[in-house]
Write an enzyme that holds these catalytic residues in place. Sequence first.
Site, PDB file in Angstrom:
ATOM      1  N   GLU A  66     -22.177  -3.189   1.763  1.00 23.26           N
ATOM      2  CA  GLU A  66     -22.734  -1.961   2.305  1.00 23.26           C
ATOM      3  C   GLU A  66     -24.020  -1.472   1.630  1.00 23.26           C
ATOM      4  O   GLU A  66     -24.887  -0.907   2.290  1.00 23.26           O
ATOM      5  CB  GLU A  66     -21.672  -0.851   2.208  1.00 23.26           C
ATOM      6  CG  GLU A  66     -20.431  -1.098   3.042  1.00 23.26           C
ATOM      7  CD  GLU A  66     -20.723  -1.030   4.538  1.00 23.26           C
ATOM      8  OE1 GLU A  66     -21.498  -0.148   4.963  1.00 23.26           O
ATOM      9  OE2 GLU A  66     -20.188  -1.885   5.266  1.00 23.26           O
ATOM     10  N   SER A  80      43.699  16.046   9.623  1.00 27.39           N
ATOM     11  CA  SER A  80      44.469  16.290   8.398  1.00 27.39           C
ATOM     12  C   SER A  80      43.633  16.180   7.134  1.00 27.39           C
ATOM     13  O   SER A  80      44.107  16.545   6.046  1.00 27.39           O
ATOM     14  CB  SER A  80      45.641  15.314   8.322  1.00 27.39           C
ATOM     15  OG  SER A  80      46.566  15.585   9.353  1.00 27.39           O
TER      16      SER A  80
END
Length: 833
Positions: A90, A487
């Site tokens: 770049e 239960s």
Amino acid sequence: MRLLVRFMGFLFAAGTVLFLVGVGAVAGLIWHFSKDLPDYSQLQDYEPPVMTRVHAVDGSLLGEYAKERRLYLPIQAVPKLVINAFLAAEDKNFYEHGGIDYTGMARAGVVYIQNYGSNRRPQGASTITQQVAKNFLLTNEVSFARKIKEALLAMRIEKTYSKDKILELYLNEIYLGLGAYGIAAASLVYFDKSVNELTVAEASYLAALPKMPATLHPVRNRDRAVERRNYVIDRLLENGWIKQADADKARKEPLAVTSRSNGAHTFAGEYFAEEVRRDIFERYGEKKLYEGGLSVRTTLDPKIQVMARKAMVSGLVNYDEQQGYRGAMSKLDTTGDWGVKLAEIKSLSDISPWRMAVVLETSDQSARIGFQPSRELGGAVSKQRETGIVTVDGVRWARAAQGATKGKAPTAVSQVLQPGDVIYADPLYKDGQPVEGQYRLRQIPEVSGAMVAMDPWTGRVLAMVGGFSFDQSQFNRATQAYRQPGSSFKPIVYSAALDNGYTPSTVVLDAPIEIDQGQGAGVWRPENFSSGKFQGPVTLRNALRQSLNTVTVRLAQDIGMPLIGEYARRFGVYDELPNYLSYALGAGETTAMRMVTAYSMLANGGRRVKPTLIDRIQDRYGRTIFKHDQRECRGCDAPGGWKSQAEPQLIDRREQVLDSMTAYQITELMEGVVQAGTATVVKEVGKPIAGKTGTTNEAKDAWFVGFSPDVAVAIYMGYDKPRALGKGNAATGGHLAAPIARDFLKLALADKPAVPFKVPAGIKLVRVVAKTGMRAGPGETGGTILEAFKPGTAPPDNYSVIGVADADGRMPASQQQQPDSGFFMRPGTGGLY
């Protein structure tokens, strides 16, 4: 000569005027574009959107959440190789120029003149500083006005910030394709590596992406991507940043990317990760979750999670296969390329090692199947085609499902599979080893369920299974499914009784009972599971061990449903329990998470625990903004080092919701359930386990909830649209849920010593006759046990029975609704209840 001098003077004057006009024009132009430039000083406090990362207790990544997948790396953490790769691609003169590369601008201008009128996009000449100005402060508009603003901002940025700061902003902001922003995220997305692990070739490829990430897709445009990558490698070599040998090796390296999922990264942790995501969303909101860069350390133990999922899935699949084979998922035309057609069918991604397949041909002895091919990163179907064989052994379980009755076991593969059938299959095992090339038929179970494993001392959720497959259904049955616990709620009722004067040796009558529900609701006649069989006087221990409903109802009548409702609220099982006796049998609806939390309080001596999936949350700067453990550590800070001071102490201010001695008593009673009650299958774990099974009306839900000193677990099994799981013992919690608990606890406690439950101070252990609960005589050992009693209580020496059953074994009608009639003796009198 005079004319020449005058002419030259004219030219000089004209040139001077033109120069001044030009300078003025440039100055005016700069003034014009400078007056509305954005404030570049905001870069100093810039906080880019950063993904939130969720980790398990061992540091492994569990999930990532972001709109822009970004991890912010300070420049000091970026390897020199990566920096050089981006500079080569770049802006190789980045550390020399003042924000503008005039040579590059001239080159771009020449190209623009050459391409004028061709509709080609102008060649960029932006430096990294200009790109920072554009990405942070401007738009992507292609115009000279934007380029002028970009250049002006770049020069000002260069005067304000260091080169390293500018490069840091750039490397963390740029978009690099596949949803990745910044080099740290891109390194993970493309190569599943941290940046310091990147090779020259990999760093060069990432550096090639900023200008055109879509065009350089590693699969769709592989050749162009490799060409651009190699260009960056050449620039690295040209600048002297790598050696010739490194460049040659990098050019030959294939462009191999590793696709990284956005979802849960820990196998079997999908339900857990989604629950954490919802929690963070509710705490901090969407923006903080997806952009705040939070670091979340969860309570998930990956090893225990895998154990939990394995046990739960095995339990669901085993039950489902016992119901018979329902047939192929769908049919597929196998002519032509069957792989492409099969790839179009959605398969579940989280049920490995199961794989979707299509039956290609069958015979009596075997069927040849073709497996669903994978998709490449670009979405294209892989050209690889894999096949296998299903033999008779692989379909032997597949009886035809025929409602209440199932068909006969198949004797030929062709009785089960036909060409074109779309199925699931996984490797066939014999003697614990996979048979090469052979597979077993599978089917997605219709039944579902949930499991939660918790540290009972802290409330930390160690594992969570919310169903068979998260990919199939994201509904988390562990936290979102409200089911009747049956239960398994009884220990809460018994805890209320033991906390209010009862003892484990208190005797209650197991006999028919009728309850007038009032207001035209009729008479309710609760029954035990073994309908029609009653045992008469039984101790609380034996009543819980055998899960006797009539005893629980009489107990609830005596102590009152409002008191039971208060205990249910304390334990977090229900927010508000209606005052109906049926709710003492678990008729209300609650979740597996609530049940395991309640049992954890029984396991830890009655101390309140708050369930949590999160240990700690830190913001993007490492500051802790949430911590689950609120205990005070006195003496943990030692300024100046260790100087023989007192040991640090943890101060626990959590509420005591149940007396510690009561908690031990109910724990001992539930140990009896495992040792000789409805959950005896769990005894195979070989460690101290206390627990209770649960089966609801019509066997629509099957439960087991229990704990060891180290871990508590809640499991339920049931259909999402409740229907009967079966009939008789085969559909009970002891037959369906307890074996899952056994398999899980065997794995989870394999490396734990068999430590008994801790006896709290003050508890007296007295030898009693197991059947009657009365004190054992001197030298009497047969049929006796050690029972736990609180100070001031003791086992009865005899019973004073007031009120007897009639000739039919039923209580006199005058006593059925009157808990204080004389038949119901108060605790401590030794009477019948």
